[in-house]
Design an enzyme around this catalytic site. Structure first.
Site, PDB file in Angstrom:
ATOM      1  N   LYS A  85       0.857  -1.197   0.000  1.00 45.39           N
ATOM      2  CA  LYS A  85       0.000   0.000   0.000  1.00 45.39           C
ATOM      3  C   LYS A  85       0.888   1.241   0.000  1.00 45.39           C
ATOM      4  O   LYS A  85       1.886   1.295   0.735  1.00 45.39           O
ATOM      5  CB  LYS A  85      -0.907  -0.025   1.229  1.00 45.39           C
ATOM      6  CG  LYS A  85      -1.974   1.071   1.265  1.00 45.39           C
ATOM      7  CD  LYS A  85      -2.863   0.912   2.517  1.00 45.39           C
ATOM      8  CE  LYS A  85      -3.979   1.937   2.561  1.00 45.39           C
ATOM      9  NZ  LYS A  85      -4.834   1.779   3.771  1.00 45.39           N
ATOM     10  N   SER A 160      -9.822   1.705   2.720  1.00 46.64           N
ATOM     11  CA  SER A 160      -8.978   2.474   1.851  1.00 46.64           C
ATOM     12  C   SER A 160      -7.900   1.667   1.125  1.00 46.64           C
ATOM     13  O   SER A 160      -7.306   2.172   0.170  1.00 46.64           O
ATOM     14  CB  SER A 160      -8.282   3.570   2.664  1.00 46.64           C
ATOM     15  OG  SER A 160      -7.402   2.998   3.610  1.00 46.64           O
ATOM     16  N   SER A 184      -9.954  -0.602   6.968  1.00 45.64           N
ATOM     17  CA  SER A 184      -9.384  -0.489   5.624  1.00 45.64           C
ATOM     18  C   SER A 184      -8.670  -1.713   5.086  1.00 45.64           C
ATOM     19  O   SER A 184      -8.291  -1.735   3.920  1.00 45.64           O
ATOM     20  CB  SER A 184      -8.415   0.680   5.558  1.00 45.64           C
ATOM     21  OG  SER A 184      -9.125   1.873   5.378  1.00 45.64           O
TER      22      SER A 184
END
Ligand code: GLN
Length: 493
Positions: A85, A160, A184
């Site tokens: 990420k 997210s 997330s």
């Protein structure tokens, strides 16, 4: 959906790849090229990545192959491609948080999780898309455009960490890392049909994770199966002196407990999230959570219901605590120290111009909310009350865990929704995390395990929750659910 780019573990799981690479049956470079080929074919429709670092990945793969040829020791993840990420630092590789404000910034160091994966022989293939600064539930808040759900490109992947979830679901990499402040990892895992783990607060180092809500943030893996998740957790977990919030006493190996079964375990369905006080949980999701409870009962667990009354206030408390911490953490992006600078007639004007242009709407909304919640005269009423709710949630979970070893709930209230469906209504978007947020507030571990599909044929994840450092029992339950699902699917593996 037959022409969808979904293909989890297209070239094997991480465990399968590492064992074949170590045995000399496959080369790390060959495995990497297979994955780069899939990325080349489908990334333009999925948009999981902010950057693919092919050259660096190729040289790393060749180093692994050389090491194996020369008989050197290689780690548990030798030759396994991993996607990271883009809010975790990678030395010399842009780290953007999907925000314009970090434009051009390259971290001078690796996050501890990245270091540990590399030491284990994993190969970083790229940085994945996210909602800007991890604020969102659909990956539509990225400054670089949204990620699409590989199972249905018209739907969101969740967020997210949507890029990391989509990368694994699309077979771009067998594993990835995400971060989870309010859901997330677990919500996108649920929407993309992959395993997603939010570890106990302090179980995995956050050194090099760009902070959002420091009392809530955790890093964890996305994988296609529970075994891979255990191996990644065993690789990235454990004390890190570089992170002052890192726990000194961990939970021990997870790979070693996977076959322990669930006989005699006490499993509690959270009343509020399974037809009780919390509205908006879709019937097809509830049906799968109930089916999961039945599967665990069939495997020898005792199943009951348990109330966690204050969990219904989790969302409200989170939207005080997380923005308050974010408003403080994001103050460092000032046009001086990192990335973007937009000039102004004096320093204050430069700060304003930089932040006005550099941050997107959702990030600005959170900074304003958090600044207000912490302001003189309001702090006790807002931030202070939220902290009290947090204590109530911790006490309610403690009571529940006096009678149950693990708890069950949905991970996400619905399957993947249409892109654009919730972008105009922040509250509707926030409600996605109603089942995941309480364990961020309590610091306890929780994970999403794929457990069948909804009426629309899209994946559903069941959330398994456990007490602090209860990852071993959580993984035993996850393994049992996975086995039950494979039986249901008629698989023999
Ligand atoms: N969706 C939640 C938010 O927008 C949680 C995000 C996260 O866990 N990073 O804050």
């Amino acid at each position: 959906m037959s022409d969808s780019p979904a293909a989890p573990a297209a070239f094997g799981t991480a465990v399968e790849i590492a064992s074949a690479v170590k045995a000399g049956e496959r080369s790390a470079l060959g495995v990497l090229e297979e994955h780069l080929g899939r990325i080349g074919a489908h990334e333009s429709s999925v948009h999981a990545f902010n950057a693919v670092i092919e050259d660096e990945a190729r040289s790393r793969a060749m180093e692994i192959d050389d090491a194996i040829a020369s008989g050197a020791e290689v780690g548990a993840l030798a030759g396994v491609p991993v996607a990271i990420k883009d809010n975790m630092c990678t030395r010399g590789v842009p780290t953007t948080c999907s925000s314009r404000i970090l434009d051009g910034w390259k971290p001078p160091y690796d996050a501890t999780v990245v270091t540990r994966l590399r030491e284990a022989g994993a190969i970083v293939v790229g940085k994945t898309n996210l909602d800007e600064f991890a604020m969102g539930s659909s990956t539509e808040n990225s400054a670089f455009g949204p990620t699409h759900n590989p199972w249905d490109l018209t739907r969101v992947p969740g967020g997210s960490s949507g890029g990391s979830a989509a990368a694994v679901a699309a077979g771009f990499s067998p594993i990835s890392l995400g971060s989870d402040t309010g859901g997330s990892i677990r919500q996108p895992a649920s929407l993309c049909g992959v395993v997603g783990v939010k570890p106990t607060y302090g179980a995995v180092s956050r050194y090099g994770l760009i902070a959002f809500g420091s009392s809530l943030d955790q890093i964890g893996p996305f994988t296609t199966d529970v075994h891979d998740a255990a191996v990644i957790m065993d690789t990235i977990g454990g004390h890190d002196p570089l992170d002052s919030t890192s726990a000194t006493d961990g939970h021990g190996s997870l790979e070693s407990v996977l076959s322990d079964g669930v006989d005699g375990l006490r499993v509690g369905l959270i009343t509020e999230m399974t037809g009780g006080a919390i509205d908006g949980i879709a019937p097809d999701v509830l049906a799968r959570v109930r089916a999961a409870a039945e599967a665990l009962a069939a495997a020898g667990a005792t199943v009951g219901e348990v109330s966690v009354p204050s969990s219904v206030y989790g969302l409200s408390a989170y939207y005080m605590v997380a923005p308050a911490e974010a408003s403080s953490n994001l103050a460092r992006f000032d046009g001086v120290r990192y990335g973007l600078r937009v000039d102004g007639s004096n320093t204050a004007a430069m700060h304003t111009a930089t932040r006005t242009e550099g941050f997107g709407d959702e990030v600005k909304r959170r900074i304003m909310l958090g600044t207000y919640a912490l302001s003189a005269g309001y702090r006790d009423a807002y931030y202070g009350s939220a902290q009290k709710v947090r204590t109530l949630i911790i006490e309610d979970f403690d009571r529940a865990y006096a009678d149950f070893d693990v708890l069950l709930s949905p991970a996400s209230p619905t399957t993947a929704f249409e892109m654009g469906a919730k972008t105009a209504d922040p509250l509707a978007m926030y409600l996605n995390d109603v089942c995941t947020i309480p364990s961020n507030l309590s610091g306890q571990p929780a994970m999403s395990v794929p457990f069948g599909t909804g009426d629309d044929g899209l994946p559903i994840g069941v959330q398994v929750l456990a007490p602090l450092m209860g990852e071993p029992v959580m993984f035993r339950v996850a393994a049992a659910l996975e086995a039950a699902q494979r039986l249901e699917d008629g698989e023999s593996r």
